[in-house]
Design a protein around this motif. Structure first.
Motif, PDB file in Angstrom:
ATOM      1  N   ALA A   2       0.837  -1.371  -0.076  1.00  0.00           N
ATOM      2  CA  ALA A   2       0.033  -0.094  -0.181  1.00  0.00           C
ATOM      3  C   ALA A   2       0.857   1.203  -0.043  1.00  0.00           C
ATOM      4  N   GLY A   3       1.813   1.115   0.725  1.00  0.00           N
ATOM      5  CA  GLY A   3       2.947   2.204   0.839  1.00  0.00           C
ATOM      6  C   GLY A   3       3.481   2.652  -0.615  1.00  0.00           C
ATOM      7  N   ILE A   4       3.837   1.561  -1.273  1.00  0.00           N
ATOM      8  CA  ILE A   4       4.489   1.807  -2.791  1.00  0.00           C
ATOM      9  C   ILE A   4       3.394   2.367  -3.517  1.00  0.00           C
ATOM     10  N   ARG A   5       1.994   1.953  -3.549  1.00  0.00           N
ATOM     11  CA  ARG A   5       1.015   2.561  -4.098  1.00  0.00           C
ATOM     12  C   ARG A   5       0.631   4.104  -3.995  1.00  0.00           C
ATOM     13  N   ARG A   6       0.777   4.520  -2.764  1.00  0.00           N
ATOM     14  CA  ARG A   6       0.938   5.969  -2.207  1.00  0.00           C
ATOM     15  C   ARG A   6       1.974   6.570  -3.040  1.00  0.00           C
ATOM     16  N   ALA A  64       8.325   9.835  -4.787  1.00  0.00           N
ATOM     17  CA  ALA A  64       9.052   8.983  -5.820  1.00  0.00           C
ATOM     18  C   ALA A  64       9.223   9.788  -6.984  1.00  0.00           C
ATOM     19  N   ASP A  65      10.736   9.607  -7.131  1.00  0.00           N
ATOM     20  CA  ASP A  65      11.191  10.143  -8.517  1.00  0.00           C
ATOM     21  C   ASP A  65      11.075   9.236  -9.659  1.00  0.00           C
ATOM     22  N   ASP A  66      11.531   7.944  -9.344  1.00  0.00           N
ATOM     23  CA  ASP A  66      11.390   6.577 -10.135  1.00  0.00           C
ATOM     24  C   ASP A  66      10.601   5.449  -9.249  1.00  0.00           C
ATOM     25  N   LEU A  67      10.039   4.780  -9.704  1.00  0.00           N
ATOM     26  CA  LEU A  67       9.366   3.604  -9.159  1.00  0.00           C
ATOM     27  C   LEU A  67       9.299   2.351 -10.291  1.00  0.00           C
ATOM     28  N   VAL A  76      12.632   2.235  -5.511  1.00  0.00           N
ATOM     29  CA  VAL A  76      12.337   3.591  -5.518  1.00  0.00           C
ATOM     30  C   VAL A  76      13.371   4.410  -5.299  1.00  0.00           C
ATOM     31  N   ARG A  77      13.457   5.517  -6.314  1.00  0.00           N
ATOM     32  CA  ARG A  77      14.387   6.524  -6.277  1.00  0.00           C
ATOM     33  C   ARG A  77      13.291   7.790  -5.611  1.00  0.00           C
ATOM     34  N   ILE A 103      17.759   5.963  -2.423  1.00  0.00           N
ATOM     35  CA  ILE A 103      17.194   4.919  -3.249  1.00  0.00           C
ATOM     36  C   ILE A 103      16.967   3.835  -2.229  1.00  0.00           C
ATOM     37  N   THR A 104      15.808   2.990  -2.532  1.00  0.00           N
ATOM     38  CA  THR A 104      15.305   1.955  -1.761  1.00  0.00           C
ATOM     39  C   THR A 104      15.125   0.883  -2.784  1.00  0.00           C
ATOM     40  N   VAL A 105      15.510  -0.467  -2.353  1.00  0.00           N
ATOM     41  CA  VAL A 105      15.147  -1.606  -3.278  1.00  0.00           C
ATOM     42  C   VAL A 105      14.372  -2.593  -2.100  1.00  0.00           C
TER      43      VAL A 105
END
Length: 139
Positions: A2-6, A64-67, A76-77, A103-105
């Motif tokens: 859900a956090g990624i969708r937000r 998020a600049d890139d996902l 996520v950058r 950045i997070t993977v």
């Protein structure tokens, strides 16, 4: 997830919640690099860092600049912004803006985070907090 969708929908304001709820295990397989040593590299350390950040910059936001998603991984950058209003890492509130990239993977199992790798531009963060001198430019 859900956090990624937000993050996909636009800037996300940080709030002092238990961000570790989406972790599969107490340690979450975390590789939490690029953050100050004052915070542990486990699930609790991640939560402690974000609680301290929200206390120091109540208006903190992550955009998020890139996902990018591929299989069981999401990268996520991001850009973290806010105003340094209260103590963080020993630096008193300054009223100065924070603008730090990272950045997070994430690797997921059954919809929960199983592993996490993170990098934050800690040199920029420490400089903006006034804990490191700004780079000098020569003409």
């Amino acid at each position: 997830m859900a956090g990624i969708r937000r993050l996909r929908e636009g800037p996300c304001r940080l709030v002092p919640i238990d961000i570790s709820r989406g972790c599969r295990t107490p340690w979450c397989g975390s590789r939490f690099h690029g953050f100050p040593d004052a915070f542990g590299s486990d699930r609790d350390g991640i939560a402690d860092f974000f609680r301290a950040l929200v206390a120091a910059a109540p208006d903190a936001r992550i955009e998020a600049d890139d996902l990018i998603a591929d299989g069981d991984r999401v990268a996520v950058r991001f850009t973290l912004t806010g105003t340094h209003q209260n103590e963080l890492l020993g630096a008193p509130g300054s009223g100065r803006p924070l603008n730090v990239e990272g950045i997070t993977v994430l690797r997921f199992e059954n919809g929960l985070v199983a592993e996490r790798w993170n990098r934050l531009d800690d040199i920029t963060l420490l400089t903006q907090l006034g804990l490191l001198p700004a780079a000098q430019t020569t003409a």
